[in-house]
Design a protein around this motif. Structure first.
Motif, PDB file in Angstrom:
ATOM      1  N   SER A  43      -6.348   0.250   5.152  1.00 41.64           N
ATOM      2  CA  SER A  43      -6.423  -1.170   5.485  1.00 41.64           C
ATOM      3  C   SER A  43      -5.000  -1.673   5.701  1.00 41.64           C
ATOM      4  O   SER A  43      -4.029  -0.911   5.562  1.00 41.64           O
ATOM      5  CB  SER A  43      -7.142  -1.970   4.387  1.00 41.64           C
ATOM      6  OG  SER A  43      -6.507  -1.776   3.146  1.00 41.64           O
TER       7      SER A  43
ATOM      8  N   ARG B 262      -1.881  -4.647   5.104  1.00 41.52           N
ATOM      9  CA  ARG B 262      -1.280  -5.770   4.392  1.00 41.52           C
ATOM     10  C   ARG B 262      -0.234  -6.358   5.333  1.00 41.52           C
ATOM     11  O   ARG B 262       0.689  -5.661   5.742  1.00 41.52           O
ATOM     12  CB  ARG B 262      -0.639  -5.304   3.082  1.00 41.52           C
ATOM     13  CG  ARG B 262      -0.104  -6.458   2.236  1.00 41.52           C
ATOM     14  CD  ARG B 262       0.280  -6.023   0.827  1.00 41.52           C
ATOM     15  NE  ARG B 262       1.372  -5.070   0.823  1.00 41.52           N
ATOM     16  CZ  ARG B 262       1.299  -3.845   0.314  1.00 41.52           C
ATOM     17  NH1 ARG B 262       0.158  -3.424  -0.219  1.00 41.52           N
ATOM     18  NH2 ARG B 262       2.347  -3.047   0.322  1.00 41.52           N
TER      19      ARG B 262
ATOM     20  N   SER C  88       7.882  -6.732   0.636  1.00 41.88           N
ATOM     21  CA  SER C  88       6.532  -6.924   1.155  1.00 41.88           C
ATOM     22  C   SER C  88       6.610  -7.299   2.628  1.00 41.88           C
ATOM     23  O   SER C  88       7.680  -7.693   3.130  1.00 41.88           O
ATOM     24  CB  SER C  88       5.831  -8.040   0.379  1.00 41.88           C
ATOM     25  OG  SER C  88       6.475  -9.287   0.639  1.00 41.88           O
TER      26      SER C  88
ATOM     27  N   ASP D 289       1.859  -3.397   6.749  1.00 36.01           N
ATOM     28  CA  ASP D 289       1.905  -2.121   6.039  1.00 36.01           C
ATOM     29  C   ASP D 289       0.511  -1.510   6.029  1.00 36.01           C
ATOM     30  O   ASP D 289      -0.489  -2.206   5.786  1.00 36.01           O
ATOM     31  CB  ASP D 289       2.378  -2.314   4.607  1.00 36.01           C
ATOM     32  CG  ASP D 289       3.870  -2.609   4.512  1.00 36.01           C
ATOM     33  OD1 ASP D 289       4.572  -2.414   5.532  1.00 36.01           O
ATOM     34  OD2 ASP D 289       4.329  -3.029   3.434  1.00 36.01           O
TER      35      ASP D 289
ATOM     36  N   VAL E 197      -2.053   0.597   4.119  1.00 37.25           N
ATOM     37  CA  VAL E 197      -2.252   0.912   2.703  1.00 37.25           C
ATOM     38  C   VAL E 197      -3.597   1.617   2.510  1.00 37.25           C
ATOM     39  O   VAL E 197      -4.470   1.594   3.388  1.00 37.25           O
ATOM     40  CB  VAL E 197      -2.198  -0.377   1.841  1.00 37.25           C
ATOM     41  CG1 VAL E 197      -0.827  -1.022   1.944  1.00 37.25           C
ATOM     42  CG2 VAL E 197      -3.283  -1.366   2.260  1.00 37.25           C
ATOM     43  N   ASP E 198      -3.745   2.225   1.339  1.00 41.29           N
ATOM     44  CA  ASP E 198      -5.007   2.842   0.955  1.00 41.29           C
ATOM     45  C   ASP E 198      -6.075   1.760   0.892  1.00 41.29           C
ATOM     46  O   ASP E 198      -5.905   0.737   0.220  1.00 41.29           O
ATOM     47  CB  ASP E 198      -4.832   3.521  -0.404  1.00 41.29           C
ATOM     48  CG  ASP E 198      -6.075   4.310  -0.832  1.00 41.29           C
ATOM     49  OD1 ASP E 198      -7.181   3.999  -0.348  1.00 41.29           O
ATOM     50  OD2 ASP E 198      -5.944   5.230  -1.662  1.00 41.29           O
TER      51      ASP E 198
ATOM     52  N   ASP F  57      -7.207   0.522  -2.729  1.00 41.58           N
ATOM     53  CA  ASP F  57      -6.319   0.079  -3.810  1.00 41.58           C
ATOM     54  C   ASP F  57      -6.284  -1.442  -3.976  1.00 41.58           C
ATOM     55  O   ASP F  57      -5.584  -1.963  -4.843  1.00 41.58           O
ATOM     56  CB  ASP F  57      -4.898   0.624  -3.615  1.00 41.58           C
ATOM     57  CG  ASP F  57      -4.181   0.009  -2.411  1.00 41.58           C
ATOM     58  OD1 ASP F  57      -4.761  -0.886  -1.751  1.00 41.58           O
ATOM     59  OD2 ASP F  57      -3.039   0.429  -2.118  1.00 41.58           O
ATOM     60  N   GLY F  58      -7.011  -2.181  -3.127  1.00 44.52           N
ATOM     61  CA  GLY F  58      -7.121  -3.615  -3.292  1.00 44.52           C
ATOM     62  C   GLY F  58      -5.887  -4.410  -2.921  1.00 44.52           C
ATOM     63  O   GLY F  58      -5.790  -5.600  -3.256  1.00 44.52           O
ATOM     64  N   SER F  59      -4.946  -3.786  -2.211  1.00 40.85           N
ATOM     65  CA  SER F  59      -3.699  -4.495  -1.893  1.00 40.85           C
ATOM     66  C   SER F  59      -3.674  -5.039  -0.468  1.00 40.85           C
ATOM     67  O   SER F  59      -2.667  -5.600  -0.050  1.00 40.85           O
ATOM     68  CB  SER F  59      -2.505  -3.555  -2.088  1.00 40.85           C
ATOM     69  OG  SER F  59      -2.568  -2.456  -1.177  1.00 40.85           O
ATOM     70  N   SER F  60      -4.763  -4.881   0.265  1.00 38.71           N
ATOM     71  CA  SER F  60      -4.762  -5.325   1.661  1.00 38.71           C
ATOM     72  C   SER F  60      -4.857  -6.845   1.754  1.00 38.71           C
ATOM     73  O   SER F  60      -5.262  -7.529   0.814  1.00 38.71           O
ATOM     74  CB  SER F  60      -5.932  -4.698   2.416  1.00 38.71           C
ATOM     75  OG  SER F  60      -7.157  -5.085   1.833  1.00 38.71           O
ATOM     76  N   THR F  61      -4.453  -7.367   2.911  1.00 37.66           N
ATOM     77  CA  THR F  61      -4.584  -8.798   3.192  1.00 37.66           C
ATOM     78  C   THR F  61      -5.928  -9.037   3.862  1.00 37.66           C
ATOM     79  O   THR F  61      -6.342  -8.256   4.718  1.00 37.66           O
ATOM     80  CB  THR F  61      -3.455  -9.273   4.127  1.00 37.66           C
ATOM     81  OG1 THR F  61      -2.207  -8.820   3.611  1.00 37.66           O
ATOM     82  CG2 THR F  61      -3.434 -10.792   4.222  1.00 37.66           C
ATOM     83  N   THR F  62      -6.606 -10.108   3.503  1.00 37.32           N
ATOM     84  CA  THR F  62      -7.927 -10.369   4.082  1.00 37.32           C
ATOM     85  C   THR F  62      -7.988 -11.675   4.859  1.00 37.32           C
ATOM     86  O   THR F  62      -8.893 -11.875   5.657  1.00 37.32           O
ATOM     87  CB  THR F  62      -9.002 -10.403   2.973  1.00 37.32           C
ATOM     88  OG1 THR F  62      -8.637 -11.386   1.999  1.00 37.32           O
ATOM     89  CG2 THR F  62      -9.112  -9.035   2.301  1.00 37.32           C
TER      90      THR F  62
END
Length: 424
Positions: free
Chosen positions: A4, A6, A211, A238, A240-241, A244-249
């Motif tokens: 996903s 970020r 970031s 970026d 990302v996996d 891992d819940g770090s993506s931007t939505t």
């Protein structure tokens, strides 16, 4: 492994004379788009926001990788068709255009479309590389080996683009498909960054820690420190996996597209979903004027007017025939005129126009093709007169570019003579 994004999108008006932002940017979970509008008084902001409007409907959908590339290409063509339709509806918009760089995510693949000199860069395993190719005069010189990459960075004609979206049928973007990996970093930027900030400086910032929001803010800041005279817009993303819940939505809309999306009052809340953004932009760009006359007010035809209808019908058919003949002649004449070019002034700068300087009644037979960075006021008086008289013509676009380069040489010679105490 699922991936996903970020991301962060930023824009600034820049330090030049522009009073409105002609860039548009959009960053969403599956779509990144940057468009740099051009056209001066011919509404570059409208061009960039129109193209973004057509593309953001792709966000949030699920496509196979090959289908994603087809959908992206189709959306770009639709956007280009819409530019043509808007210019046909409003002749004052004639000559507007926009660059475009866009990524559409499909699984762990990225479909890429690019036209113009807005760029996409990739950082992978610490290596910073440009993954789009400029459609510009300077890039042509590079491809032909006539200048070095170092010379290209400071070339006075680096802002001359050779291909952008202008509503013409041959405005074709470069298309490609590439794999994305966790740890990758993407940068989309307009020439407000790349023309004013050295490649090495951009690389140092983008490959550094931080970031996407911090990197994007740093890029805008360095462009302003470099006194960019153009609007400057960047999107940093970026990879990302996906687990891992770090993506931007939340989608981010910046620049002209955001301004048009807020509507005439500017007070409407920003839509949160891609579909809502598309609808809001569509309303802002396509809504009819509020004072448009009601077309249903005409009363019924009176019975005693019936015989006169046939007289008017015959006259109407004759007029239609005359119009058809004139239209046919006009089409052939217009096609012939568009194979010619001439040099004139546009917004104070030496400009290449396509067509001929005359008009045929309400039909405009010329349009802005390339706006150079040469100020007419800086030319020797003889060259200023030739530009003002529109007497410099060419049979091809390349020949017209050659005339502009000769004017540049005259300008440099004149400036040298004045610096030495002479005159020109």
């Amino acid at each position: 492994m699922s991936i996903s994004l970020r991301y962060a999108a930023r824009t600034d008006l820049g330090l030049g004379s522009k009073t409105r932002n002609e860039d548009s940017g959009y960053a969403g979970p599956d779509l990144l788009v940057l468009a740099d509008g051009m056209g001066g008084h011919a509404a570059g902001d409208m061009a960039s926001s129109t193209v973004v409007q057509e593309l953001i409907g792709l966000d949030g959908e699920s496509y196979g990788s090959d289908e994603a590339l087809r959908r992206l290409a189709g959306a770009v063509h639709s956007a280009n068709d819409r530019l043509r339709a808007e210019m046909d509806d409003d002749p004052e918009l004639e000559g507007m255009g926009t660059t475009l760089v866009a990524f559409l995510r499909s699984g762990n693949m990225l479909a890429l479309a690019s036209i113009g000199d807005s760029r996409a860069y990739l950082v992978r395993d610490g290596v910073f590389s440009q993954i789009t190719k400029d459609h510009s005069f300077v890039q042509t010189l590079l491809d032909e080996g006539r200048i070095t990459p170092e010379e290209a960075e400071h070339h006075p004609q680096r802002s001359l683009v050779t291909r952008v979206l202008t509503g013409r049928e041959n405005d074709e973007p470069d298309l490609s498909l590439r794999e994305a990996k966790p740890g990758d970093r993407l940068l989309l930027c307009c020439d407000g960054l790349s023309d004013y900030v050295a490649h090495s400086t951009i690389e140092q910032i983008v490959t550094g820690e931080g970031s996407p929001a911090e990197i994007a803010d740093a890029l805008i800041a360095i462009a302003l420190k470099a006194a960019t005279r153009d609007n400057v817009t960047v999107i940093v993303a970026d990879v990302v996996d996906g687990n891992d819940g770090s993506s931007t939505t939340s989608p981010q809309l910046v620049g002209a597209a955001a301004a048009h999306g807020n509507g005439p009052s500017g007070s409407a809340a920003a839509p949160r979903s891609p579909a809502e953004k598309a609808a809001a932009l569509s309303r802002a760009v396509s809504a009819p004027p509020a004072d448009e006359d009601d077309q249903d007010d005409a009363g019924p035809l009176l019975a005693e007017e019936g015989p006169r209808r046939f007289v008017w019908l015959r006259r109407g058919l004759l007029a239609l025939l005359v119009v058809a003949v004139l239209a046919a002649l006009g089409i052939f004449g217009y096609a012939a005129s568009q194979r010619q070019y001439y040099i004139a002034e546009h917004d104070g700068k030496v400009t290449i126009y396509q067509g001929i300087s005359q008009n045929l009644g309400p039909i405009q037979l010329h349009s802005v093709n390339i706006v150079s960075d040469i100020w007419v006021a800086d030319l020797p008086s003889s060259d200023r007169s030739r530009v003002s008289s529109r007497s410099m013509t060419a049979s091809s676009r390349q020949a017209a570019i050659g005339i502009v380069e000769n004017l540049r040489a005259d300008m440099v010679t004149c400036q040298t003579q004045v610096a030495d105490g002479g005159s020109c």
